[in-house]
Design a protein around this motif. Sequence first.
Motif, PDB file in Angstrom:
ATOM      1  N   TRP A   1       0.906  -1.224  -0.023  1.00 20.53           N
ATOM      2  CA  TRP A   1       0.038  -0.133  -0.021  1.00 20.53           C
ATOM      3  C   TRP A   1       0.953   1.324  -0.085  1.00 20.53           C
ATOM      4  CZ3 TRP A   1      -3.692   2.476  -1.405  1.00 20.53           C
ATOM      5  CH2 TRP A   1      -4.271   3.580  -0.569  1.00 20.53           C
ATOM      6  N   LEU A   2       0.886   1.920  -1.310  1.00 22.06           N
ATOM      7  CA  LEU A   2       1.881   3.125  -1.117  1.00 22.06           C
ATOM      8  C   LEU A   2       0.764   4.459  -0.964  1.00 22.06           C
ATOM      9  CD1 LEU A   2       3.953   2.189  -4.118  1.00 22.06           C
ATOM     10  CD2 LEU A   2       4.507   2.222  -1.910  1.00 22.06           C
ATOM     11  N   SER A   3       0.482   4.843   0.191  1.00 28.79           N
ATOM     12  CA  SER A   3      -0.238   6.040   0.442  1.00 28.79           C
ATOM     13  C   SER A   3      -0.236   7.175  -0.548  1.00 28.79           C
ATOM     14  CB  SER A   3      -0.104   6.473   1.740  1.00 28.79           C
ATOM     15  OG  SER A   3      -0.923   7.415   2.189  1.00 28.79           O
ATOM     16  N   PRO A   4      -1.284   7.563  -1.375  1.00 25.53           N
ATOM     17  CA  PRO A   4      -1.034   8.658  -1.926  1.00 25.53           C
ATOM     18  C   PRO A   4      -0.887  10.052  -1.089  1.00 25.53           C
ATOM     19  CG  PRO A   4      -3.144   7.374  -2.751  1.00 25.53           C
ATOM     20  CD  PRO A   4      -2.448   6.894  -1.577  1.00 25.53           C
ATOM     21  N   ARG A   5      -1.349  10.003   0.145  1.00 22.87           N
ATOM     22  CA  ARG A   5      -1.172  11.046   0.751  1.00 22.87           C
ATOM     23  C   ARG A   5       0.251  11.327   1.157  1.00 22.87           C
ATOM     24  NH1 ARG A   5      -5.198  12.096   5.901  1.00 22.87           N
ATOM     25  NH2 ARG A   5      -6.416  12.392   3.959  1.00 22.87           N
ATOM     26  N   ARG A   6       1.097  10.260   1.380  1.00 24.10           N
ATOM     27  CA  ARG A   6       2.486  10.175   1.974  1.00 24.10           C
ATOM     28  C   ARG A   6       3.192  10.223   0.691  1.00 24.10           C
ATOM     29  NH1 ARG A   6       5.444   5.437   5.223  1.00 24.10           N
ATOM     30  NH2 ARG A   6       7.501   6.622   5.616  1.00 24.10           N
ATOM     31  N   TYR A   7       2.876   9.705  -0.484  1.00 26.57           N
ATOM     32  CA  TYR A   7       3.797   9.813  -1.758  1.00 26.57           C
ATOM     33  C   TYR A   7       2.871  10.282  -2.738  1.00 26.57           C
ATOM     34  CZ  TYR A   7       6.345   6.474   1.105  1.00 26.57           C
ATOM     35  OH  TYR A   7       7.297   5.967   1.942  1.00 26.57           O
ATOM     36  N   PRO A   8       2.379  11.533  -2.613  1.00 30.67           N
ATOM     37  CA  PRO A   8       1.566  12.006  -3.757  1.00 30.67           C
ATOM     38  C   PRO A   8       1.974  12.002  -5.264  1.00 30.67           C
ATOM     39  CG  PRO A   8       2.605  14.016  -2.759  1.00 30.67           C
ATOM     40  CD  PRO A   8       2.816  12.780  -1.878  1.00 30.67           C
ATOM     41  N   ASP A   9       3.140  12.367  -5.495  1.00 33.65           N
ATOM     42  CA  ASP A   9       3.853  12.122  -6.878  1.00 33.65           C
ATOM     43  C   ASP A   9       3.474  10.764  -7.404  1.00 33.65           C
ATOM     44  OD1 ASP A   9       4.323  14.798  -6.876  1.00 33.65           O
ATOM     45  OD2 ASP A   9       6.488  14.552  -6.748  1.00 33.65           O
ATOM     46  N   LEU A  10       3.978   9.675  -6.754  1.00 36.97           N
ATOM     47  CA  LEU A  10       3.585   8.356  -7.106  1.00 36.97           C
ATOM     48  C   LEU A  10       2.133   7.961  -7.422  1.00 36.97           C
ATOM     49  CD1 LEU A  10       5.199   5.656  -7.832  1.00 36.97           C
ATOM     50  CD2 LEU A  10       4.731   4.753  -5.253  1.00 36.97           C
ATOM     51  N   GLY A  11       1.373   8.734  -6.707  1.00 33.44           N
ATOM     52  CA  GLY A  11      -0.262   8.492  -6.666  1.00 33.44           C
ATOM     53  C   GLY A  11      -0.456   9.031  -7.758  1.00 33.44           C
ATOM     54  N   TRP A  12      -0.166  10.470  -8.304  1.00 30.85           N
ATOM     55  CA  TRP A  12      -0.599  10.957  -9.476  1.00 30.85           C
ATOM     56  C   TRP A  12       0.053  10.266 -10.793  1.00 30.85           C
ATOM     57  CZ3 TRP A  12      -4.723  13.514  -8.864  1.00 30.85           C
ATOM     58  CH2 TRP A  12      -5.270  14.287  -7.895  1.00 30.85           C
TER      59      TRP A  12
END
Length: 418
Positions: A227-238
């Motif tokens: 689980w790669l949190s979009p909040r913690r890693y926003p660039d990866l999430g986008w």
Amino acid sequence: MTTLREPAAALAEPVERVGRGWTSALSLANGAIWVGWYGPLQILLASQAKDFAPGSGMSKETMLAWVTGVGAVVSLAANPIFGALSDRTTSRWGRRTPWIVAGTAGGALSLLLLAGAGGMWTMMLGWGLVQLTLNAAFAAVTAAVPDRVPRLQRGSVGGWLGAAQILGVVGGTGLATAAGGVGAGYVACAVFTTLGVLPYVLRHPDLRLAPEDRPPWSWRGFLAGFWLSPRRYPDLGWAWLTRFLINLSNALVLLYLLYYLRDRLHYSDPDQGVLILTAVNGLTLMATVVVGGVWSDRVGRRKPFVIWSGMLMAVATALLSVWQTWPGALVAAAVLGIGFGVFTSVDFALMTDVLPKALDRGKDLGVINVANALPQVAAPALAAPIVTYLGGYRVLYLVAAVIGLAGAWLVGRIRGVD
């Protein structure tokens, strides 16, 4: 086979440019893996389903859907899991090489199992094992890029990997067709896949992870890492979301292309039409996949290339909605290939630029690769009701264009990459 011995090198940001020999060998390995996938997918599995369907109580289309569906589910899980396992590997041969070797050997044996399949259940088992094992090799091959390639060379290396992927799809289809039978086709694909990885694993030593650099093992920590949190890693999430949306748009275009030619354009030979459009698309894609990556490296930027290639693909998709003629389909195929070629190489480089930690490169790239496979599952569920109840192909391709535009626009939300 030797390895580079500096323990810190496995987790360091690479600064030394890789040579043509390394890039060529890794690209060949990548293409060989795609041969192992697409020989069966394009030709061999469909031929077996046609042979096994009579007397089974289901159509050949249904049987093929079950077999490939099980394989798709296995693929979704296998890539990130094996990427994570390779991240933790402290073998004397390095982090990635053992998984490339084991995955390819397992893939070849699984293809041979498929060659002797006697029914749907053996097909399902064999294809599931092919997806499991070749995804282990593929996860390690893609993770080798951020391990070894400096940031401003990843566009060109990604371009060559993309070109090898396209050639692997074509080569796998050609081998399966030219071999002269289903069993011989599987054997040919197994042999080529095995031989194709040898130059990389024999000639290019891998980076070794020191045991003290490996984190302590726990099942909870291992599973939680996916689980790669979009909040913690926003660039990866986008970045993940943009890749998913653009690949979903492309999958919607390709899913019903045969039916579009037959039912909407009334093309005289829709099978031949699909082949022609695929060839046009492949030629323009090959013309831009390496050039786009090299150009991106030279100017030192990623986002403009991904944004404009996504917009170009959306325009091509919209053409299929507003210009519903055979010439319109040819133009759309060519433009779509130009855009997707640039997107394939530069987006790969962009993904490697937003990886959070060197220790988790394989696992994180595996999670990102889900954005390639998941659209193949989502596209049929979205497309079928649109075509059947909500306006047909004109609406389908407009929806696909909007989805692609959304993916291109969201690239601007990535802050950590120029």
